[in-house]
Structures are given as structure tokens and as C-alpha cells.
Design an enzyme around this catalytic site. Structure first.
Site, PDB file in Angstrom:
ATOM      1  N   ARG A 131      17.242  34.672 -54.644  1.00 39.01           N
ATOM      2  CA  ARG A 131      16.792  33.778 -53.550  1.00 39.01           C
ATOM      3  C   ARG A 131      17.004  32.304 -53.844  1.00 39.01           C
ATOM      4  NH1 ARG A 131      12.435  37.514 -53.451  1.00 39.01           N
ATOM      5  NH2 ARG A 131      12.839  39.085 -51.858  1.00 39.01           N
ATOM      6  N   LYS A 153      27.496  22.389 -48.354  1.00 42.73           N
ATOM      7  CA  LYS A 153      28.001  23.502 -47.546  1.00 42.73           C
ATOM      8  C   LYS A 153      28.637  24.511 -48.495  1.00 42.73           C
ATOM      9  CE  LYS A 153      28.971  21.432 -43.049  1.00 42.73           C
ATOM     10  NZ  LYS A 153      30.020  21.109 -42.055  1.00 42.73           N
ATOM     11  N   GLU A 195      41.705  14.219 -46.660  1.00 45.19           N
ATOM     12  CA  GLU A 195      40.257  13.983 -46.514  1.00 45.19           C
ATOM     13  C   GLU A 195      39.917  12.531 -46.859  1.00 45.19           C
ATOM     14  OE1 GLU A 195      38.640  16.297 -45.030  1.00 45.19           O
ATOM     15  OE2 GLU A 195      39.414  18.249 -45.641  1.00 45.19           O
ATOM     16  N   LYS A 237      30.707  10.112 -47.519  1.00 45.48           N
ATOM     17  CA  LYS A 237      30.195  11.458 -47.209  1.00 45.48           C
ATOM     18  C   LYS A 237      28.696  11.528 -47.506  1.00 45.48           C
ATOM     19  CE  LYS A 237      30.784  16.335 -47.299  1.00 45.48           C
ATOM     20  NZ  LYS A 237      31.591  17.513 -47.519  1.00 45.48           N
ATOM     21  N   GLU A 247      23.993  19.241 -40.225  1.00 47.54           N
ATOM     22  CA  GLU A 247      24.933  19.071 -39.109  1.00 47.54           C
ATOM     23  C   GLU A 247      24.328  19.397 -37.748  1.00 47.54           C
ATOM     24  OE1 GLU A 247      29.028  20.046 -40.031  1.00 47.54           O
ATOM     25  OE2 GLU A 247      29.446  20.321 -37.897  1.00 47.54           O
ATOM     26  N   ARG A 251      26.744  14.652 -38.728  1.00 50.68           N
ATOM     27  CA  ARG A 251      27.620  15.197 -39.768  1.00 50.68           C
ATOM     28  C   ARG A 251      28.925  15.761 -39.180  1.00 50.68           C
ATOM     29  NH1 ARG A 251      26.126  18.700 -45.207  1.00 50.68           N
ATOM     30  NH2 ARG A 251      28.300  19.057 -45.809  1.00 50.68           N
ATOM     31  N   ASN A 255      34.282  16.227 -39.461  1.00 50.81           N
ATOM     32  CA  ASN A 255      35.275  17.201 -39.008  1.00 50.81           C
ATOM     33  C   ASN A 255      36.428  16.568 -38.240  1.00 50.81           C
ATOM     34  OD1 ASN A 255      34.847  20.048 -39.671  1.00 50.81           O
ATOM     35  ND2 ASN A 255      32.794  19.622 -38.936  1.00 50.81           N
ATOM     36  N   HIS A 258      39.684  18.364 -37.814  1.00 56.55           N
ATOM     37  CA  HIS A 258      39.465  19.755 -38.227  1.00 56.55           C
ATOM     38  C   HIS A 258      39.477  20.740 -37.055  1.00 56.55           C
ATOM     39  CE1 HIS A 258      38.488  17.832 -41.982  1.00 56.55           C
ATOM     40  NE2 HIS A 258      38.131  18.948 -42.559  1.00 56.55           N
ATOM     41  N   HIS A 262      41.723  23.588 -37.986  1.00 53.62           N
ATOM     42  CA  HIS A 262      41.322  24.994 -38.152  1.00 53.62           C
ATOM     43  C   HIS A 262      42.174  25.891 -37.267  1.00 53.62           C
ATOM     44  CE1 HIS A 262      37.072  23.763 -39.737  1.00 53.62           C
ATOM     45  NE2 HIS A 262      37.949  23.870 -40.709  1.00 53.62           N
ATOM     46  N   HIS A 275      44.742  23.588 -46.375  1.00 56.36           N
ATOM     47  CA  HIS A 275      43.721  23.037 -45.481  1.00 56.36           C
ATOM     48  C   HIS A 275      44.001  21.553 -45.180  1.00 56.36           C
ATOM     49  CE1 HIS A 275      39.756  22.306 -43.762  1.00 56.36           C
ATOM     50  NE2 HIS A 275      39.551  21.353 -44.654  1.00 56.36           N
TER      51      HIS A 275
HETATM   52  P1  NAD Z   1      41.571  25.564 -53.854  1.00 57.83           P
HETATM   53  O1  NAD Z   1      40.211  25.698 -54.374  1.00 57.83           O
HETATM   54  O2  NAD Z   1      42.263  26.791 -53.388  1.00 57.83           O
HETATM   55  O3  NAD Z   1      42.473  24.806 -54.933  1.00 57.83           O
HETATM   56  C1  NAD Z   1      43.832  24.559 -54.635  1.00 57.83           C
HETATM   57  C2  NAD Z   1      44.747  25.122 -55.734  1.00 57.83           C
HETATM   58  O4  NAD Z   1      44.721  24.236 -56.834  1.00 57.83           O
HETATM   59  C3  NAD Z   1      44.336  26.479 -56.261  1.00 57.83           C
HETATM   60  O5  NAD Z   1      45.497  27.216 -56.556  1.00 57.83           O
HETATM   61  C4  NAD Z   1      43.588  26.127 -57.529  1.00 57.83           C
HETATM   62  O6  NAD Z   1      43.558  27.181 -58.473  1.00 57.83           O
HETATM   63  C5  NAD Z   1      44.410  24.965 -58.031  1.00 57.83           C
HETATM   64  N1  NAD Z   1      43.745  24.023 -58.896  1.00 57.83           N
HETATM   65  C6  NAD Z   1      42.480  23.572 -58.813  1.00 57.83           C
HETATM   66  N2  NAD Z   1      42.276  22.595 -59.686  1.00 57.83           N
HETATM   67  C7  NAD Z   1      43.416  22.428 -60.363  1.00 57.83           C
HETATM   68  C8  NAD Z   1      43.832  21.555 -61.404  1.00 57.83           C
HETATM   69  N3  NAD Z   1      43.021  20.598 -61.873  1.00 57.83           N
HETATM   70  N4  NAD Z   1      45.091  21.684 -61.883  1.00 57.83           N
HETATM   71  C9  NAD Z   1      45.940  22.607 -61.380  1.00 57.83           C
HETATM   72  N5  NAD Z   1      45.612  23.441 -60.368  1.00 57.83           N
HETATM   73  C10 NAD Z   1      44.367  23.353 -59.872  1.00 57.83           C
HETATM   74  O7  NAD Z   1      41.615  24.538 -52.617  1.00 57.83           O
HETATM   75  P2  NAD Z   1      40.894  23.147 -52.317  1.00 57.83           P
HETATM   76  O8  NAD Z   1      41.855  22.386 -51.503  1.00 57.83           O
HETATM   77  O9  NAD Z   1      40.312  22.545 -53.504  1.00 57.83           O
HETATM   78  O10 NAD Z   1      39.670  23.589 -51.390  1.00 57.83           O
HETATM   79  C11 NAD Z   1      39.874  24.242 -50.170  1.00 57.83           C
HETATM   80  C12 NAD Z   1      38.631  25.041 -49.876  1.00 57.83           C
HETATM   81  O11 NAD Z   1      37.536  24.146 -49.758  1.00 57.83           O
HETATM   82  C13 NAD Z   1      38.721  25.810 -48.582  1.00 57.83           C
HETATM   83  O12 NAD Z   1      38.192  27.103 -48.783  1.00 57.83           O
HETATM   84  C14 NAD Z   1      37.831  25.017 -47.628  1.00 57.83           C
HETATM   85  O13 NAD Z   1      37.237  25.814 -46.647  1.00 57.83           O
HETATM   86  C15 NAD Z   1      36.805  24.474 -48.576  1.00 57.83           C
HETATM   87  N6  NAD Z   1      36.157  23.245 -48.099  1.00 57.83           N
HETATM   88  C16 NAD Z   1      34.812  23.190 -48.172  1.00 57.83           C
HETATM   89  C17 NAD Z   1      34.152  22.041 -47.783  1.00 57.83           C
HETATM   90  C18 NAD Z   1      32.665  21.953 -47.939  1.00 57.83           C
HETATM   91  O14 NAD Z   1      32.063  20.981 -47.446  1.00 57.83           O
HETATM   92  N7  NAD Z   1      32.038  22.895 -48.595  1.00 57.83           N
HETATM   93  C19 NAD Z   1      34.870  20.936 -47.312  1.00 57.83           C
HETATM   94  C20 NAD Z   1      36.268  21.007 -47.272  1.00 57.83           C
HETATM   95  C21 NAD Z   1      36.902  22.182 -47.665  1.00 57.83           C
HETATM   96  N1  GLY Z   2      33.624  18.961 -44.766  1.00 60.90           N
HETATM   97  C1  GLY Z   2      32.731  18.777 -43.700  1.00 60.90           C
HETATM   98  C2  GLY Z   2      31.298  18.703 -44.101  1.00 60.90           C
HETATM   99  O1  GLY Z   2      30.969  18.779 -45.267  1.00 60.90           O
HETATM  100  O2  GLY Z   2      30.469  18.575 -43.264  1.00 60.90           O
END
Ligand code: NAD
Ligand code: GLY
Length: 374
Positions: A131, A153, A195, A237, A247, A251, A255, A258, A262, A275
Site C-alpha cells: 500500500r 505521475k 520537453e 515543472k 491535474e 497541470r 501537455n 501531447h 499521443h 515520445h
Molecule cells: P526510455 O525510458 O525508454 O529510455 C529511452 C532509451 O534510452 C531506452 O532504450 C533506455 O534503456 C535508454 N537509456 C536510458 N538512459 C540511458 C543512458 N544514460 N545511456 C544510454 N541509454 C540510456 O524513454 P524516456 O524517453 O526516458 O521516457 C519515456 C517514458 O516516460 C514513456 O513511457 C512516457 O510515457 C513516460 N513519461 C512519463 C512522464 C511522467 O510525468 N511520469 C512524463 C513524460 C514521459
Molecule cells: N508530463 C506531464 C505531467 O507530468 O503532468
């Protein structure tokens, strides 16, 4: 990771996310674990699970594990396969299997070392395990340092939609070590820049201009340029999240780009475009729509589109027609009763959320979609 700070290292910067009892710091700089001890009390004498993936762990996990083992009671490593396709129940279960298999109790701490996929999954595991337990974000992509590791998030994907299953669960600390970004492929760095540009466009035109000036340095992973961008993006942020953690309203401006983005990701199939690439093209569409509605001038739109192109991002979205876009955009989490809502710019540096009439939307899609052009 050398334990001695190199000549390129500046003081570690701190950005605070102010959320009353859920407040936390974001530490930004080089060699943070070796140069700053604020992470130690969070793991001291506790069971710690480092969650990472098979790409990041061989590059960066060893010094992190070593540092954790000096202070924690027990440290285990949970390695997931790489990729957005693994952001699902099946792979989430592997984290729970490891925690239960090692009899982790409610005082345990999860540490996410990786990009947004690892961060979102680890955060969601932390939100659910017994939990809710503590977790620390150690983001290793630019996108994760400037965006996904901040704000709480967390979640996984469902076949019917991205990030549809999740929870708000704030980390106790974010360690954004810009040194980790040195191994990031150039395409991933560009995706993170989407971003960064977004933060300037929605909240701070001076920052947007500074990012434009720094784009070449950012693309070649200059540590100081990266630190400046991570700090300012996190400040922006953090301020938005501090106002509207869950949100309910404001917030949603995070987006920007986005709603279209998306739709591009879903329509092409997740993983075809990164992304950040979809957000880049999505911001071009949102800027065009803003101009058509008289909110943004042509020169402001031009500046933004040029920045997106110069960051190495696509500026033209795929053309599969109005109905298909509408279908995907109606499933967006900002949509109300199936009507998509858009984040638009009322001048650079100010964002608003609104619905738009179908005619304008058709014009934007006709003008900004077509064969890919970067
Ligand atoms: P990812 O986590 O897939 O990383 C991108 C690639 O880079 C992967 O292959 C990873 O293994 C590699 N990688 C990571 N760090 C590395 C490093 N230092 N050196 C070499 N390779 C490395 O993608 P991302 O762009 O980091 O994140 C995208 C994800 O984040 C999506 O799932 C998206 O929905 C999510 N997201 C979440 C929020 C939130 O607020 N929680 C906001 C934006 C995006
Ligand atoms: N990436 C959008 C949010 O965190 O709200």
C-alpha cells in the site's frame, strides 16, 4: 564513476518540489551521489531495491550499487528488459516478485535508475507495494531528468491506451546526474529536448530563447548546458505541480503538444517514433492551431518551429486524415465526454487549455501533416 569531481563540475543545484509533507528535492549536477549526501538518510539501514533495465544497468548501475551498499541494510537489483513494450502488468509483477522473494518490508525503498519507462514502473510499484513505500528517482535520460521523474505521475500502459493504469506517488528525492547523459544516444537527447522546449514555450519565453541559443551545446551533451536546462525545466515543472498536483486544472499545460503527440504515437504504433519526437511534431500542430485562433503571431510560431527542427525533431506529423486523428485524440486523458481539449499558446510563454472548432482543426491537420520532414 570517479569519486573525485572533475574540472567541468559546477556546484550541485537543488530544485524543490513544494507539496507540504510530500515535498522533495531534485539534485542536479555531475557525480551527485559522491558529492552530496542528502540521499543517504533515505536508504540508511533500510532494504533497498535498485530497479533498472538491461541497457542502463551495465553502463551506470555499478557505482550506484556500491554507494547504496555502503549505507543500506540490504540491496537487491531488479533488471527489466528495455523498451516501452515492457511497461505492462507482466513486467511490473517482476518487481513485486523480487520484493516479496526477498521479504522486503514496508520500510523498504525502491530506486529507479533509468529513463521514463523504468521511472514510471518503479514509481507505480512503490505506490502499490504493501500500500505504498518510498522511492527515489535516478533519471538517466534527458526526458526523464527534465520531466518524467518529477511530479509523481507513475504507471504502466494498457493495450487500449498509454499510461492508462497508474497512481500519483511522489518520490522522496530525485537525483539527476547529468553525467549519466553522456552515454545517451543522440536521438534520445533530441527527444528530451522536446520537453525542454515545451517548458519554455508554456511558461518562460526568456528560457525558450536561452534554450535556442544553447541547442548546439545541448545536442552534444555539454554538461553545463545540460545542467542549466535540467534546473530551469525542473523549476517550471515543480511550480506547476506545486499548484495542481493531481491535474485538476493547471497541470494540463504540461501537455502542450501531447494531444497531437499521443495521437501520433498511438497511430504509428508505440515505439515507431520516440515520445519526444511525437511531442515535437505535436507542438508544431498546436502552435499552428494557436496562430489560426489568433492567439500566437506568425513570427512566434516560426521561432518555435525552428527550435523544434534545430533540436533534431520532426516538424511534420504523419497524414492519416482528420477522422483518424480525432479518434485517437478523443481518448486523450484531457478529453471531456470524448471531446478533445488542446493546450494552446497565448503568445510564447503562456499556455491555455481549450476546445477548438472542427473547422480550424481540419485546417491545421491539412497544413501540418504530410510526408515526414525533419
Ligand atoms: P526510455 O525510458 O525508454 O529510455 C529511452 C532509451 O534510452 C531506452 O532504450 C533506455 O534503456 C535508454 N537509456 C536510458 N538512459 C540511458 C543512458 N544514460 N545511456 C544510454 N541509454 C540510456 O524513454 P524516456 O524517453 O526516458 O521516457 C519515456 C517514458 O516516460 C514513456 O513511457 C512516457 O510515457 C513516460 N513519461 C512519463 C512522464 C511522467 O510525468 N511520469 C512524463 C513524460 C514521459
Ligand atoms: N508530463 C506531464 C505531467 O507530468 O503532468
Amino acid at each position: 564513476m570517479s569519486l573525485r569531481p572533475g574540472p567541468q563540475l559546477r556546484a550541485i543545484a537543488t530544485v524543490q518540489v513544494a507539496l507540504a509533507e510530500r515535498s522533495y528535492d531534485i539534485l542536479v549536477g555531475g557525480e551527485v551521489l559522491a558529492r552530496d549526501d542528502r540521499w543517504i538518510p533515505l536508504v540508511q539501514a533500510r532494504q533497498v531495491a535498485l530497479v533498472s533495465n538491461l541497457t542502463v544497468a551495465p553502463l551506470h548501475a555499478a557505482p550506484v550499487l556500491k554507494a547504496l551498499r555502503e549505507h543500506a541494510a540490504q540491496v537487491i537489483e531488479v533488471l527489466l528488459p528495455d523498451g516501452e513494450a515492457c511497461k505492462d502488468w507482466q513486467h511490473l509483477q517482476r518487481i513485486f516478485d523480487a520484493l516479496l522473494g526477498h521479504r522486503f518490508d514496508r520500510r523498504c525503498v525502491l530506486v529507479a535508475l533509468g529513463g521514463g519507462v523504468v521511472g514510471d514502473m518503479t514509481g507505480f510499484a512503490a505506490a502499490c507495494y504493501q500500500r505504498g513505500v518510498d522511492f527515489i528517482q535516478m533519471p538517466t535520460t534527458l526526458l526523464a531528468q527534465v520531466d518524467s521523474s518529477v511530479g509523481g505521475k507513475t504507471g504502466i500502459n494498457h493495450p487500449a491506451g498509454k499510461n492508462m493504469i497508474g497512481a500519483f506517488h511522489q518520490p522522496r528525492l530525485v537525483v539527476a546526474d547529468t553525467g549519466w547523459l553522456a552515454t545517451l544516444p543522440a536521438r534520445e537527447r533530441s527527444a528530451g529536448l522536446a520537453e525542454v522546449i515545451k517548458h519554455g514555450a508554456i511558461a518562460d519565453v526568456t528560457y525558450l530563447q536561452a534554450v535556442v541559443d544553447d541547442l548546439a551545446a545541448l545536442r552534444r551533451a555539454d554538461p553545463l548546458a545540460l545542467q542549466r536546462a535540467v534546473v530551469r525545466s525542473c523549476e517550471i515543472k515543480a511550480a506547476v505541480v506545486g499548484e495542481d498536483e493531481r491535474e485538476n486544472d493547471r497541470r494540463a499545460i504540461l501537455n502542450f503538444g501531447h494531444t497531437f503527440g499521443h495521437a501520433i504515437e498511438a497511430g504509428l504504433g508505440y515505439g515507431t517514433w520516440l515520445h519526444g519526437e511525437a511531442v515535437g511534431a505535436g507542438m508544431v500542430l498546436a502552435a499552428d492551431l494557436s496562430e489560426r485562433l489568433g492567439l500566437l503571431s506568425a513570427s512566434e510560431r516560426g521561432l518555435l518551429v525552428a527550435a523544434i527542427a534545430e533540436a533534431g525533431l520532426p516538424v511534420r506529423a504523419p497524414d492519416w486524415g482528420f477522422e483518424a486523428y480525432l479518434h485517437w485524440m478523443s481518448a486523450d486523458k484531457k478529453a471531456r465526454a470524448g471531446i478533445p481539449r488542446f493546450v494552446l499558446l497565448e503568445g510564447l510563454g503562456k499556455a491555455v487549455v481549450c476546445t477548438v472548432d472542427a473547422h480550424r482543426l481540419r485546417q491545421t491537420l491539412a497544413s501540418c501533416t504530410g510526408p515526414p520532414a525533419v
